[in-house]
Design an enzyme around this catalytic site. Structure first.
Site, PDB file in Angstrom:
ATOM      1  N   CYS A 296      59.431  72.541 -53.040  1.00 10.01           N
ATOM      2  CA  CYS A 296      58.940  73.602 -53.904  1.00 10.01           C
ATOM      3  C   CYS A 296      59.126  73.039 -55.299  1.00 10.01           C
ATOM      4  CB  CYS A 296      59.777  74.876 -53.809  1.00 10.01           C
ATOM      5  SG  CYS A 296      59.605  75.774 -52.258  1.00 10.01           S
TER       6      CYS A 296
ATOM      7  N   ARG B 118      54.148  69.586 -55.031  1.00  5.51           N
ATOM      8  CA  ARG B 118      55.346  69.926 -54.259  1.00  5.51           C
ATOM      9  C   ARG B 118      55.133  71.146 -53.362  1.00  5.51           C
ATOM     10  NH1 ARG B 118      59.751  67.394 -55.818  1.00  5.51           N
ATOM     11  NH2 ARG B 118      61.057  68.969 -54.846  1.00  5.51           N
TER      12      ARG B 118
ATOM     13  N   TRP C  13      56.346  76.067 -51.400  1.00  6.78           N
ATOM     14  CA  TRP C  13      55.927  75.492 -50.109  1.00  6.78           C
ATOM     15  C   TRP C  13      56.813  76.193 -49.083  1.00  6.78           C
ATOM     16  CZ3 TRP C  13      57.854  72.679 -45.994  1.00  6.78           C
ATOM     17  CH2 TRP C  13      56.888  72.090 -45.168  1.00  6.78           C
TER      18      TRP C  13
ATOM     19  N   ASN D 161      64.636  75.859 -54.494  1.00 12.28           N
ATOM     20  CA  ASN D 161      63.981  74.825 -53.685  1.00 12.28           C
ATOM     21  C   ASN D 161      64.991  74.382 -52.641  1.00 12.28           C
ATOM     22  OD1 ASN D 161      62.553  72.586 -52.724  1.00 12.28           O
ATOM     23  ND2 ASN D 161      63.247  71.275 -54.397  1.00 12.28           N
ATOM     24  N   GLY D 162      64.552  74.243 -51.369  1.00 14.09           N
ATOM     25  CA  GLY D 162      65.468  73.816 -50.314  1.00 14.09           C
ATOM     26  C   GLY D 162      65.704  74.950 -49.327  1.00 14.09           C
TER      27      GLY D 162
ATOM     28  N   GLU E 226      52.514  53.983 -32.681  1.00 11.26           N
ATOM     29  CA  GLU E 226      52.454  54.502 -34.046  1.00 11.26           C
ATOM     30  C   GLU E 226      52.387  53.355 -35.057  1.00 11.26           C
ATOM     31  OE1 GLU E 226      51.750  57.119 -35.412  1.00 11.26           O
ATOM     32  OE2 GLU E 226      52.622  57.076 -37.415  1.00 11.26           O
TER      33      GLU E 226
ATOM     34  N   LYS F 296      49.349  53.000 -37.768  1.00 17.05           N
ATOM     35  CA  LYS F 296      49.593  52.938 -39.213  1.00 17.05           C
ATOM     36  C   LYS F 296      48.903  51.727 -39.815  1.00 17.05           C
ATOM     37  CE  LYS F 296      50.621  55.980 -40.174  1.00 17.05           C
ATOM     38  NZ  LYS F 296      50.919  57.138 -39.366  1.00 17.05           N
TER      39      LYS F 296
ATOM     40  N   GLU G 193      45.031  52.113 -39.877  1.00 18.69           N
ATOM     41  CA  GLU G 193      44.426  53.075 -40.789  1.00 18.69           C
ATOM     42  C   GLU G 193      44.606  52.715 -42.252  1.00 18.69           C
ATOM     43  OE1 GLU G 193      45.779  57.134 -40.344  1.00 18.69           O
ATOM     44  OE2 GLU G 193      47.833  56.534 -40.059  1.00 18.69           O
TER      45      GLU G 193
ATOM     46  N   HIS H 176      48.317  42.286 -17.735  1.00 16.88           N
ATOM     47  CA  HIS H 176      47.192  42.742 -16.909  1.00 16.88           C
ATOM     48  C   HIS H 176      45.855  42.625 -17.647  1.00 16.88           C
ATOM     49  CE1 HIS H 176      49.944  44.005 -13.813  1.00 16.88           C
ATOM     50  NE2 HIS H 176      50.660  44.635 -14.732  1.00 16.88           N
TER      51      HIS H 176
ATOM     52  N   LYS I 263      42.944  63.810 -44.532  1.00 17.21           N
ATOM     53  CA  LYS I 263      44.299  64.229 -44.159  1.00 17.21           C
ATOM     54  C   LYS I 263      44.259  65.238 -43.013  1.00 17.21           C
ATOM     55  CE  LYS I 263      48.788  64.384 -44.682  1.00 17.21           C
ATOM     56  NZ  LYS I 263      49.505  63.232 -44.102  1.00 17.21           N
TER      57      LYS I 263
HETATM   58  O1  M6R Z   1      47.618  67.481 -38.779  1.00 16.20           O
HETATM   59  P1  M6R Z   1      47.717  66.800 -37.445  1.00 16.20           P
HETATM   60  O2  M6R Z   1      49.096  66.354 -37.114  1.00 16.20           O
HETATM   61  O3  M6R Z   1      47.109  67.604 -36.335  1.00 16.20           O
HETATM   62  O4  M6R Z   1      46.821  65.500 -37.594  1.00 16.20           O
HETATM   63  C1  M6R Z   1      46.541  64.692 -36.483  1.00 16.20           C
HETATM   64  C2  M6R Z   1      45.925  63.380 -36.905  1.00 16.20           C
HETATM   65  O5  M6R Z   1      44.695  63.596 -37.542  1.00 16.20           O
HETATM   66  C3  M6R Z   1      46.849  62.594 -37.840  1.00 16.20           C
HETATM   67  O6  M6R Z   1      48.084  62.376 -37.255  1.00 16.20           O
HETATM   68  C4  M6R Z   1      46.225  61.246 -38.212  1.00 16.20           C
HETATM   69  O7  M6R Z   1      46.196  60.413 -37.085  1.00 16.20           O
HETATM   70  C5  M6R Z   1      46.968  60.608 -39.373  1.00 16.20           C
HETATM   71  N1  M6R Z   1      46.058  60.006 -40.271  1.00 16.20           N
HETATM   72  C6  M6R Z   1      47.950  59.582 -38.948  1.00 16.20           C
HETATM   73  O8  M6R Z   1      48.522  58.889 -39.997  1.00 16.20           O
END
Ligand code: M6R
Length: 608
Positions: free
Chosen positions: A2, A27, A75, A101-102, A482, A486, A489, A505, A603
């Site tokens: 926040c 924030r 937030w 905040n917190g 993961e 990362k 992307e 395999h 996002k």
């Molecule tokens: O908001 P969500 O967790 O549902 O989003 C899912 C994916 O779109 C999200 O995790 C995406 O893969 C990110 N860009 C990963 O860094």
């Protein structure tokens, strides 16, 4: 997350508070408010929505009689993001205002006592307890009252508090959540972060944890929680605005990576008892119902799906319930077998991903019980679910999920242990051991972050590497997946996440000189097998990087070993992913890419 702003000085107060809040909007921005102190009353202006909505309300009236004030951009953590829950909060008489905040972890206990002594609450927030507690301490100085409250409140928090009878005084207090003072000439500023006052002053005073600060137009005095006065530490700010919003980090992603110890601590706050139990009071589901479940489905997309992968291992291991996991966009089309004894867990940091929403709605329509795991209060997923478990990572701006992922892992570990507790499938001693390990995670993640410079050095020559594999078994498998996502992307290179044992395999045909193979080998019961698989990659020319626990003997297979603190299998996933986040970050920046806004991505994905 926040944002807090406070101002005492000669300027028109709203001209400082409202732009200050706009600079802190990163924030949190679900609601906002200001309290303007005229010396005889507070003008309290609050609204759900953005700072622009607040600004319109403020501009609609004349506030030239305001002498000082505090403001807040929220937030939500406790209570829906509406106008009543927006800060500032006040006592019944309107003598005190507070922004916060917190999380005040023991707020429910504090509130119970206040209600028993006759106080009436109007919001669902934890913050409101502070306003009533200050009101009850009318015989104390405001600084003593806030110090006393800090000594009673548990958790990470930052506060700014005013009394209407003292318009030249703001008291700030900090533990865990950020708070800084901006020093002016005949005026002073208090804020969660520097951008709030950067256009007015570049002189600041650092406030450490467990400190109370007395801010007046002509003075700033600092105290510890025993009331001893301390010498304030002054700093000159040489950042520009953009750097200031990122807290001095070059990107939001790096800032968010470094916020993980705090985000995890917040996600755990109030959910682990001193006796070693998991306490999920906010998960409003009848234990009888949880005992009747005979099957679990975990559904998610992208990074959240990797949290679902870890959840499968954790829930199956700890509860002996069968768990199916699904990529949300596939779930409905395979005609899954669901009924009223099925528990469906939807994981989505945004809570707005349409694939996940469509999947959980489908499951609900078949009679399944639905738990949503989301980072956003009152998100569509939260509203859709029978019960919600919130991660408390704070706002994540970088498109690549980092702190929302590690907090999802923690949330799923909490949920897995809670189910085991309710269903009696793990004995209390075993649960207590895991609870003690969860308590260590914030510190362990902070230790794992210390490898950043070494990883930057390691990846310095990798800007032109085009092929990466990330391999792991058991709990290390979702971590490897993961790591690969990362890197794909944000660095735009081919990166495959694979179960280490599956390489032989087929995909092993791709291993040759120049391919970087990152092995995750923290899961001790499969470590020897993972190391053998890494030997197979090395024999075919791969450059081997290994993520291993600090005390493990991993032999000679790796060209580079990155160490993380030791923890139990599955719990260790949280620390093991940190080097992979840093690796993708440093490779992407070495390639000159914009890690906060990678190409082709959004996002939140609200299309199917
Ligand atoms: O908001 P969500 O967790 O549902 O989003 C899912 C994916 O779109 C999200 O995790 C995406 O893969 C990110 N860009 C990963 O860094």
């Amino acid at each position: 997350m926040c944002g807090i702003v406070g101002y005492v000085g000669p300027r028109p107060v709203t001209d400082v508070l409202v732009p200050g809040l706009a600079h802190l909007e990163y924030r949190g921005y679900d609601s906002a408010g200001v309290a303007l102190n005229t010396g005889t009353s507070f003008d309290l202006i609050k609204t759900a929505g953005r700072i622009a909505d607040l600004e319109a309300l403020v501009d609609a009236e004349d506030h030239s009689n305001a002498l000082s004030g505090i403001g807040h951009t929220r937030w939500a953590t406790h209570g829906a993001p509406n106008t009543v829950n927006a800060h500032p909060h006040t006592d019944e008489a309107g003598d005190v205002v507070v922004v916060h905040n917190g999380i005040i972890e023991n707020w429910a206990d504090l509130k119970k006592k206040l209600v028993e002594s006759g106080h009436e609450f109007i919001s669902d927030t934890d913050t409101e307890v502070v306003a009533h507690m200050v009101a009850d301490r009318a015989d104390m100085t405001l600084r003593d009252a806030v110090t006393d409250i800090m000594n009673q409140a548990e958790g990470a928090l930052a506060l700014a508090v005013m009394r209407k009878s003292e318009p030249d005084l703001i008291i700030g207090a900090r533990r865990g959540s950020p708070l800084v003072v901006g020093r002016g000439d005949g005026e002073n500023f208090l804020a969660s972060d520097i951008p709030a006052f950067l256009e007015h002053t570049r002189e600041m005073v650092i406030i450490e944890d467990d400190r109370v600060v007395e801010v007046r137009p002509e003075s700033v005095r600092l105290f510890d929680l025993e009331g001893n006065e301390l010498e304030p530490e002054h700093r000159k700010i040489d950042w520009d605005f953009e750097a200031a919003e990122k807290g001095g980090y070059p990107t939001f992603m790096l800032k968010e990576i470094h916020e993980q110890p705090h985000a995890i601590a917040d996600t755990l706050a109030g959910r682990l008892s001193e006796t070693g139990r998991v306490v999920l009071n906010d998960l409003d589901l009848d234990p009888v119902l949880l005992r009747s479940i005979d099957k679990v489905f975990v559904i998610a997309c992208g990074t959240s799906y990797h949290a679902a992968m870890m959840a499968k291992y954790a829930i199956e291991r700890w509860t002996r319930l069968p768990v199916e996991i699904d990529i949300a966009s596939e779930f409905r089309y395979r005609d899954p077998v669901l009924d009223d004894r099925s528990l469906v867990i939807g994981i989505s940091q945004s809570g707005e991903t349409i694939d996940t929403l469509a999947a959980v709605r489908y499951a609900k329509a078949q009679g399944a019980k639905l738990i949503g795991v989301s980072n956003v209060i009152d998100s569509a997923l939260a509203r859709e679910s029978h019960a919600v478990l919130y991660t408390r990572a704070g706002l994540e701006i970088g498109v690549a999920a980092t702190k929302t992922f590690t907090t999802q892992l923690v949330a799923m570990q909490l949920l897995g242990l809670y189910l085991a507790q309710v269903r009696g499938t793990l004995d209390p001693g075993a649960i207590e051991l895991l609870v003690r390990e969860l308590e260590q995670l914030p510190e362990q993640v902070a230790t794992a972050l210390e490898s950043s410079a070494a990883i930057e050095e390691l990846t310095r020559g990798w800007a032109d590497v085009r092929d990466y594999f990330f391999l792991g078994r058991s709990g290390d498998f979702p971590v490897a997946m993961e790591g690969a996502l990362k890197l794909k992307e944000i660095a735009y290179v081919r990166a495959e996440g694979y179960a280490a044992g599956e390489m032989k395999h087929g995909p092993i045909a791709l291993i040759e000189e120049g391919v970087v193979v990152v092995g995750v080998a923290t899961d001790t019961h499969v470590q020897a097998k993972t190391l053998s698989n890494m030997e197979e990659m090395k024999a075919r020319g791969g450059t081997i990087v290994l993520v291993a626990e600090e005390d493990d003997d991993v032999g000679e297979v790796a060209d580079h070993v990155i160490r993380v603190p030791s923890a139990s299998d599955l719990i260790c996933t949280v620390t093991a992913v940190i080097p992979l986040q840093l690796l993708s970050y440093h490779v992407a920046t070495a390639r000159g890419l914009d890690v906060d806004k990678p190409r082709n991505l959004a996002k939140t994905v609200t299309v199917e």
